[in-house]
Design a protein around this motif. Structure first.
Motif, mmCIF file in Angstrom:
data_model
loop_
_atom_site.group_PDB
_atom_site.id
_atom_site.type_symbol
_atom_site.label_atom_id
_atom_site.label_comp_id
_atom_site.label_asym_id
_atom_site.label_seq_id
_atom_site.Cartn_x
_atom_site.Cartn_y
_atom_site.Cartn_z
ATOM 1 N N ALA A 264 0.830 -1.200 0.000
ATOM 2 C CA ALA A 264 0.000 0.000 0.000
ATOM 3 C C ALA A 264 0.866 1.253 0.000
ATOM 4 N N LYS A 265 1.908 1.257 0.817
ATOM 5 C CA LYS A 265 2.768 2.439 0.906
ATOM 6 C C LYS A 265 3.615 2.614 -0.348
ATOM 7 N N ILE A 266 4.177 1.512 -0.850
ATOM 8 C CA ILE A 266 4.972 1.586 -2.074
ATOM 9 C C ILE A 266 4.112 2.069 -3.235
ATOM 10 N N SER A 267 2.911 1.504 -3.326
ATOM 11 C CA SER A 267 1.993 1.887 -4.398
ATOM 12 C C SER A 267 1.687 3.378 -4.323
ATOM 13 N N HIS A 268 1.400 3.867 -3.103
ATOM 14 C CA HIS A 268 1.067 5.295 -2.941
ATOM 15 C C HIS A 268 2.267 6.177 -3.272
ATOM 16 N N GLU A 269 3.438 5.824 -2.737
ATOM 17 C CA GLU A 269 4.610 6.669 -2.909
ATOM 18 C C GLU A 269 5.088 6.729 -4.359
ATOM 19 N N ILE A 270 4.864 5.665 -5.110
ATOM 20 C CA ILE A 270 5.289 5.666 -6.518
ATOM 21 C C ILE A 270 4.191 6.214 -7.417
ATOM 22 N N ARG A 271 2.961 5.778 -7.181
ATOM 23 C CA ARG A 271 1.873 6.179 -8.067
ATOM 24 C C ARG A 271 1.556 7.669 -7.957
ATOM 25 N N THR A 272 1.686 8.239 -6.758
ATOM 26 C CA THR A 272 1.341 9.653 -6.583
ATOM 27 C C THR A 272 2.188 10.568 -7.466
ATOM 28 N N PRO A 273 3.525 10.486 -7.424
ATOM 29 C CA PRO A 273 4.312 11.344 -8.326
ATOM 30 C C PRO A 273 4.143 10.979 -9.797
ATOM 31 N N VAL A 274 3.967 9.689 -10.081
ATOM 32 C CA VAL A 274 3.768 9.280 -11.477
ATOM 33 C C VAL A 274 2.469 9.866 -12.024
ATOM 34 N N ASN A 275 1.401 9.820 -11.220
ATOM 35 C CA ASN A 275 0.130 10.412 -11.646
ATOM 36 C C ASN A 275 0.258 11.908 -11.853
ATOM 37 N N ALA A 276 1.037 12.564 -10.983
ATOM 38 C CA ALA A 276 1.259 14.001 -11.132
ATOM 39 C C ALA A 276 2.000 14.300 -12.433
ATOM 40 N N LEU A 277 3.000 13.482 -12.749
ATOM 41 C CA LEU A 277 3.744 13.649 -13.999
ATOM 42 C C LEU A 277 2.831 13.450 -15.209
ATOM 43 N N GLN A 278 1.965 12.443 -15.118
ATOM 44 C CA GLN A 278 1.021 12.195 -16.209
ATOM 45 C C GLN A 278 0.132 13.410 -16.447
ATOM 46 N N GLN A 279 -0.449 13.925 -15.380
ATOM 47 C CA GLN A 279 -1.360 15.055 -15.513
ATOM 48 C C GLN A 279 -0.638 16.291 -16.033
ATOM 49 N N THR B 92 3.811 0.184 -15.802
ATOM 50 C CA THR B 92 4.848 -0.710 -15.287
ATOM 51 C C THR B 92 4.751 -0.834 -13.772
ATOM 52 N N VAL B 93 4.524 0.296 -13.102
ATOM 53 C CA VAL B 93 4.365 0.279 -11.642
ATOM 54 C C VAL B 93 3.166 -0.583 -11.264
ATOM 55 N N ASP B 94 2.038 -0.398 -11.952
ATOM 56 C CA ASP B 94 0.843 -1.201 -11.685
ATOM 57 C C ASP B 94 1.129 -2.686 -11.848
ATOM 58 N N LEU B 95 1.821 -3.038 -12.936
ATOM 59 C CA LEU B 95 2.123 -4.445 -13.198
ATOM 60 C C LEU B 95 2.975 -5.052 -12.090
ATOM 61 N N LEU B 96 4.022 -4.342 -11.680
ATOM 62 C CA LEU B 96 4.924 -4.872 -10.659
ATOM 63 C C LEU B 96 4.212 -5.038 -9.313
ATOM 64 N N VAL B 97 3.439 -4.040 -8.916
ATOM 65 C CA VAL B 97 2.724 -4.118 -7.639
ATOM 66 C C VAL B 97 1.666 -5.215 -7.685
ATOM 67 N N ASN B 98 0.901 -5.263 -8.778
ATOM 68 C CA ASN B 98 -0.145 -6.283 -8.898
ATOM 69 C C ASN B 98 0.439 -7.687 -8.923
ATOM 70 N N PHE B 99 1.533 -7.866 -9.664
ATOM 71 C CA PHE B 99 2.169 -9.181 -9.746
ATOM 72 C C PHE B 99 2.662 -9.619 -8.367
ATOM 73 N N ALA B 100 3.269 -8.697 -7.628
ATOM 74 C CA ALA B 100 3.769 -9.032 -6.296
ATOM 75 C C ALA B 100 2.632 -9.441 -5.370
ATOM 76 N N MET B 101 1.506 -8.735 -5.434
ATOM 77 C CA MET B 101 0.366 -9.073 -4.577
ATOM 78 C C MET B 101 -0.232 -10.424 -4.945
ATOM 79 N N ILE B 102 -0.310 -10.714 -6.236
ATOM 80 C CA ILE B 102 -0.852 -12.006 -6.676
ATOM 81 C C ILE B 102 0.046 -13.139 -6.206
ATOM 82 N N LYS B 103 1.351 -13.003 -6.422
ATOM 83 C CA LYS B 103 2.287 -14.072 -6.071
ATOM 84 C C LYS B 103 2.376 -14.290 -4.562
ATOM 85 N N SER B 104 2.223 -13.212 -3.786
ATOM 86 C CA SER B 104 2.301 -13.351 -2.331
ATOM 87 C C SER B 104 0.974 -13.775 -1.719
ATOM 88 N N GLY B 105 -0.088 -13.761 -2.530
ATOM 89 C CA GLY B 105 -1.409 -14.129 -2.029
ATOM 90 C C GLY B 105 -2.028 -13.095 -1.116
#
Length: 256
Positions: free
Chosen positions: A37-52, A86-99
């Motif tokens: 949750a924290k990694i997702s927030h800390e990475i996605r927040t600046p990435v979303n800002a860059l996108q916008q 890419t961030v979404d893929l890595l976070v989602n893959f990690a959550m799936i593999k860790s259950g």
């Protein structure tokens, strides 16, 4: 007085080893969930800002009709979106593999809540490549019961693959309701396709048919593994039909 070593090693007297083990596992899962949750927030927040910021800059500068400006702003928008995916893929893959991914099944309209939004956000990029992007439905009832976030990620990854690996022609999304009640969504492209023999490896993490530094297409090879993992969590049946240089059809059958 001699200390009983069994009681001395037990952090919670009276608690059985099985219960202790379960508590340890639950604590570890909670820690992993908090980490993601924290990694997702800390990475996605600046990435979303860059996108916008990139999209706003592209919009503000489009009136200058300058090829160099158009090219640079397009690169900013496309690469920021690629980084976000890419961030979404890595976070989602990690959550799936860790259950540790937790499903939240709700009833929602697959067309309105997922497909229309995804097509709208990706249509301009497809059209820049000269591709036609269509969506057709033979049914007015496109409601399903599933986890909204993971279903969005499933279809987003499949559409992104279709756009990426299609040089000319079209991408079509078909929606059908079977007599049994199951909803079928198919993403059809006229892209480069794959050797049918490669289907045995297609869901392996980081697997790509074209490998090495000279490969023509970008990506980390997690789109389909993530889509497959989320399909299994939602009890969605995925099927892939493909032929080299003859396109690909990816179908998803939702449970009733």
């Amino acid at each position: 007085m001699k200390k009983d070593k069994h009681h001395g090693e037990n952090p919670q007297p009276g608690t059985s080893p099985d219960v202790q083990s379960k508590m340890t596992v639950e604590g570890a899962v909670e820690l992993i969930n908090e980490f993601f949750a924290k990694i997702s927030h800390e990475i996605r927040t600046p990435v979303n800002a860059l996108q916008q910021a990139a999209k706003q800059l592209e919009s503000d500068l489009r009136f200058f009709n300058n090829n160099d400006i158009t090219r640079l702003t397009s690169i900013m928008v496309e690469d920021s979106e690629r980084l976000a995916r890419t961030v979404d893929l890595l976070v989602n893959f990690a959550m799936i593999k860790s259950g540790t991914y937790r499903l939240k099944k709700v009833k929602f309209d697959l067309f309105q809540d997922v497909l229309a939004k995804l097509v709208g956000s990706r249509k301009s990029f497809a059209e820049k490549k000269g591709l036609r992007f269509l969506i057709n439905s033979s049914t007015l009832n496109t409601e399903v019961v599933a986890d909204l976030y993971s279903v969005t990620q499933i279809i987003a990854n499949i559409i992104d693959n279709a756009v990426q690996f299609t040089k000319e022609g079209m991408i079509e999304i078909e929606i059908n309701r079977l007599a049994e009640g199951n909803l079928i969504v198919s993403v059809i492209d006229s892209g480069i396709g794959m050797d049918p023999g490669y289907l045995n490896e297609i869901f392996n993490p980081f697997s790509q048919e074209s490998k090495g530094y000279s490969r023509e297409y970008d990506g980390i090879g997690l789109g389909l593994p993530v889509a497959k993992g989320f399909c299994e969590l939602n009890n969605i049946e995925m099927k892939i039909q493909t032929q080299r240089e003859a396109g690909t059809v990816v179908s998803m059958r939702f449970e009733v």
